[in-house]
Enzyme design. Sequence first.
Site, mmCIF file in Angstrom:
data_model
loop_
_atom_site.group_PDB
_atom_site.id
_atom_site.type_symbol
_atom_site.label_atom_id
_atom_site.label_comp_id
_atom_site.label_asym_id
_atom_site.label_seq_id
_atom_site.Cartn_x
_atom_site.Cartn_y
_atom_site.Cartn_z
ATOM 1 N N ARG A 1 -6.374 8.508 3.521
ATOM 2 C CA ARG A 1 -5.222 9.397 3.698
ATOM 3 C C ARG A 1 -3.939 8.648 4.086
ATOM 4 N NH1 ARG A 1 -5.775 14.008 7.443
ATOM 5 N NH2 ARG A 1 -7.687 13.195 8.365
ATOM 6 N N ARG B 1 21.391 -16.172 14.863
ATOM 7 C CA ARG B 1 20.203 -16.441 14.054
ATOM 8 C C ARG B 1 19.317 -17.496 14.712
ATOM 9 N NH1 ARG B 1 22.425 -17.873 8.446
ATOM 10 N NH2 ARG B 1 20.217 -18.351 8.141
#
Length: 451
Positions: free
Chosen positions: A13, A328
Amino acid sequence: MNVVILAAGQGKRMRSDLPKVLHRLGGRPLLAHVLDTARELGAKRICVVYGHGGEVVREALDAADVTWVRQEPQLGTGHAVLQTLTFLDDGVPTLVLYGDVPLIGAPTLSRLVEAAGSGLGVLTEELENPGGYGRIVRDGDGNVLRIVEERDASDDERAIGEINTGFIAAPTAALKRWLPALGNDNAQGEYYLTDIVRLAIGEGMPVATAQPDEAWEVLGVNSKVQLAELERIHQHRNALLLMEQGVTLLDPERIDVRGELDCGRDVAIDVNCVFEGRVVLGDGVEVGAHCVLRNAVIGAGTRIAPFSHIEEADAGRGCSIGPYARLRPGTKLGEDVHIGNFVEVKNSTVADKSKANHLAYVGDATVGRNVNVGAGTITCNYDGANKHRTVIEDDVFIGSDTQLVAPVTVGRGATLGAGTTLTEDAPPDKLTITRVKQLTVPGWKRPQKKK
Ligand code: UD1
Ligand code: CA
């Protein structure tokens, strides 16, 4: 105790190619949460029952303290536990957990084991709507007789509100007698783990029950809808824990911690921030709205303004970051550093009291103290094939719209005029400038449109 974790189900599911127990809750696989709980309980042996195609599960979560047992085909929960028997230590009880029920808490499980004593223990719950679950059948004195699955139950039994959550604590030697003796003569043709209750009663062994501290602990994940519901519960708990530690959350319903968030005193976090991996916020740190921080350490008193993105980067004390800043991987800011809007810093160190306040790219650079990086400054770190470093020494002033073509060094105290394209080192304490001299052309006229 021994802990057996059932994780062989396909999870149809979920409508996904990823095995169900690898779907993420709080940024980590469902099964990782259950393994954590098993370890928190001090489990002596941890056996995970995984199924066909589940090798990726094993690869994702393999660890020295986990025994992986493949169940193929999958003939029911009793058959699943049966596969693990040779690995279980008879001297301690066995606890059965589920890879798709990630929020179960160690205190609840400890109480279940305690209630079981040397007998069998079942974690049950009273539900208003018990549809779909196995029901706990008791006699007139309230003693547990058996567990009947919904599909095998009579109308009277379906009216019972007390359900089997699935969590069971059992004496290991008894499991080794019972499980090989299970039959599958039932509506689903499966070997039901729940049938051990009847076998225990048959031997005169007491069957105790316990209930979870919180109803959500026993919720399972069968669909993306349920996964999302559990995620909200998990995040709500994270938020409560942070607030109990003294963190100010401007809205506890709007924070997502997908990993570990470690906060000092008087930290404040505005709405819609996401924390991933391990993030450490020092005393007095303020995080503005809509920031994403991943594997970052932020020093005391630093303020991060809205919409900033920080990944694998560290900032010292008293920095000012953002709005719209991007740090970063490999960025290290010293103390009192200012990184302003639309400034990107990558793999660079920026020492104390330096500033890049507007629209800049600082990549593969070593920036000294007291440096002022003007708006529009770019380190040209990439020549199309290789990366090169830029060194900017202390007390440098870089005029706006400057390109630093790496490898290049700007000497201590140097000034670069606005618009400079620096291809060779700039000497210390001098003005270097590469603009052509300003010129005004006498008699020049704008072209006119021809009639
Ligand atoms: C089971 C219980 C039921 C209980 C319910 C709670 C049985 C027979 N019934 O029913 O009483 O109310 O859980 O949710 O135990 N699994 C395997 N291998 C198998 C079969 C199942 O690893 O061969 C795993 C599944 O991945 C799943 C768990 O065991 O995580 C439960 O299996 P499932 O088929 O969902 O059991 P239920 O029918 O829900
Ligand atoms: Ca189920």
